[in-house]
Design an enzyme around this catalytic site. Sequence first.
Site, short mmCIF file in Angstrom:
data_model
loop_
_atom_site.label_atom_id
_atom_site.label_comp_id
_atom_site.label_asym_id
_atom_site.label_seq_id
_atom_site.Cartn_x
_atom_site.Cartn_y
_atom_site.Cartn_z
N LYS A 211 0.82 -1.21 0.00
CA LYS A 211 0.00 0.00 0.00
C LYS A 211 0.86 1.26 0.00
O LYS A 211 0.52 2.25 -0.64
CB LYS A 211 -0.98 0.00 1.18
CG LYS A 211 -2.10 -1.03 1.01
CD LYS A 211 -3.29 -0.79 1.95
CE LYS A 211 -4.44 -1.75 1.58
NZ LYS A 211 -5.64 -1.56 2.40
N LYS B 207 -5.51 -9.78 -5.83
CA LYS B 207 -6.67 -9.89 -4.95
C LYS B 207 -7.74 -8.87 -5.35
O LYS B 207 -7.41 -7.72 -5.65
CB LYS B 207 -6.20 -9.60 -3.52
CG LYS B 207 -7.29 -9.63 -2.47
CD LYS B 207 -6.74 -9.27 -1.08
CE LYS B 207 -6.95 -7.82 -0.72
NZ LYS B 207 -8.32 -7.49 -0.35
N LYS C 60 -11.34 -3.48 -2.28
CA LYS C 60 -12.13 -2.25 -2.36
C LYS C 60 -11.32 -1.15 -2.99
O LYS C 60 -11.81 -0.35 -3.77
CB LYS C 60 -12.56 -1.82 -0.96
CG LYS C 60 -13.79 -2.54 -0.45
CD LYS C 60 -14.17 -2.01 0.92
CE LYS C 60 -13.70 -2.92 2.02
NZ LYS C 60 -12.69 -2.34 2.90
P1 ATP Z 1 -9.09 -2.24 1.21
O1 ATP Z 1 -8.64 -2.22 -0.21
O2 ATP Z 1 -9.72 -0.97 1.68
O3 ATP Z 1 -8.03 -2.78 2.15
P2 ATP Z 1 -10.37 -4.85 1.20
O4 ATP Z 1 -11.25 -5.26 0.09
O5 ATP Z 1 -9.01 -5.45 1.31
O6 ATP Z 1 -10.31 -3.27 1.21
P3 ATP Z 1 -10.75 -5.04 4.07
O7 ATP Z 1 -11.76 -4.17 4.77
O8 ATP Z 1 -9.32 -4.67 4.17
O9 ATP Z 1 -11.20 -5.14 2.53
O10 ATP Z 1 -10.94 -6.54 4.55
C1 ATP Z 1 -12.15 -7.06 5.08
C2 ATP Z 1 -12.10 -8.59 5.11
O11 ATP Z 1 -12.27 -9.12 3.79
C3 ATP Z 1 -10.78 -9.17 5.62
O12 ATP Z 1 -11.08 -10.31 6.42
C4 ATP Z 1 -10.07 -9.60 4.36
O13 ATP Z 1 -9.16 -10.65 4.59
C5 ATP Z 1 -11.24 -10.05 3.51
N1 ATP Z 1 -10.95 -9.96 2.07
C6 ATP Z 1 -10.62 -8.82 1.41
N2 ATP Z 1 -10.47 -9.06 0.11
C7 ATP Z 1 -10.68 -10.40 -0.06
C8 ATP Z 1 -10.65 -11.26 -1.19
N3 ATP Z 1 -10.36 -10.77 -2.39
N4 ATP Z 1 -10.91 -12.56 -1.02
C9 ATP Z 1 -11.20 -13.06 0.21
N5 ATP Z 1 -11.26 -12.30 1.32
C10 ATP Z 1 -11.00 -10.97 1.20
MG MG Z 2 -7.68 -4.76 2.88
#
Ligand code: ATP
Ligand code: MG
Length: 333
Positions: free
Chosen positions: A112, A196, A199
């Site tokens: 990041k 991955k 968001k």
């Molecule tokens: P950001 O980009 O803001 O970090 P994010 O999509 O990674 O957003 P988080 O809020 O950081 O979401 O994570 C929330 C939960 O979702 C965590 O338990 C994380 O491990 C899970 N998670 C995030 N992306 C994935 C994915 N692509 N597949 C499976 N689990 C996921």
């Molecule tokens: Mg995340």
Amino acid sequence: RPRILSGMQPTEDSLQLGNYIGALRQWVSLQEAYDALYCVVDLHALTVNPDPERLRERTRRTAAQYLAGGVDPDRSALFVQSHVPQHAELSWVLSCQTGFGEAGRMTQFKDKSAKQGTDGTTVGLFTYPVLMAADILLYDAALVPVGEDQRQHLELTRDLAERLNARFGEGTAVVPEAHIVRSVAKIYDLQEPTAKMSKSSSNGKGVIWLLEDPKVAAKRIRSAATDSGTEIRYDPVGKPGVSNLLTIFSALTGRDVEAIAAEYDGRGYGHLKVDLADVVVEFLTPFQERANTYLADPAELDAVLARGAQKAREIAAGTLARIYERVGLLPVG
Ligand code: ATP
Ligand code: MG
């Protein structure tokens, strides 16, 4: 009952499909057997400097999506991290137990911060995993349901718990286990199936948003990147795009991955994508109806969050007092 804790960041208006398949769905099934606490981790979202008004809005929207996904607020405590001041307080204690080099080895920080440069990167982003450890240790959580990307942060949390116990005596902290369901632990970006789904991924074109127009989501599934072959089989290394679609198909229908692959093999990627697009629409439509019901009544939603915070604070206050005492802070006379 053993305790579990997990959370998501309110970094966008909507969660993405990986959040649901990799985490939220597990939360819902685990709340039956565990004493569960699920929080919207708004303090974590501050690490990327969001607009204040949007952060507030996104915090409510994230909570509404937990409810729409099936989190039952009568069974589990659903709350906002900043409503429980002990998260930030324990985080300070833990940051004084974390090696600078140890924190510097976190790959999520490296990824990041690389995008933002040293001046765009906050100290908060660097200490994020320490705050996450505080979130977990504050509730003596035995289990933490997360996606694969959080494995390293969970390892740090376990190391910190063990360190506290070694330095300040057994029973200072509970060493938590990660609960990562291998088959769905990492949902990939539809356009870039080796990255991955996130968001905050750079362009968002390969992301399925839980609150977006289902027609748009369907289109994104139909235009997902696949390889140049025609064979349909589950092979994450050789065929990451197709395998990701099969994983999503299986997760949303409860059907076996191999059975789906066998059904579509020989009929081309197009058929698989068209049918998966329908499956996604059928999932998103009622999900969004439920989310909108919760969003239509913000006062009721805030009341649910207040109740959750009340329950969380009671547990958090006890744990923090115990740890403060163990590390040598003088209690109020
Ligand atoms: P950001 O980009 O803001 O970090 P994010 O999509 O990674 O957003 P988080 O809020 O950081 O979401 O994570 C929330 C939960 O979702 C965590 O338990 C994380 O491990 C899970 N998670 C995030 N992306 C994935 C994915 N692509 N597949 C499976 N689990 C996921
Ligand atoms: Mg995340």
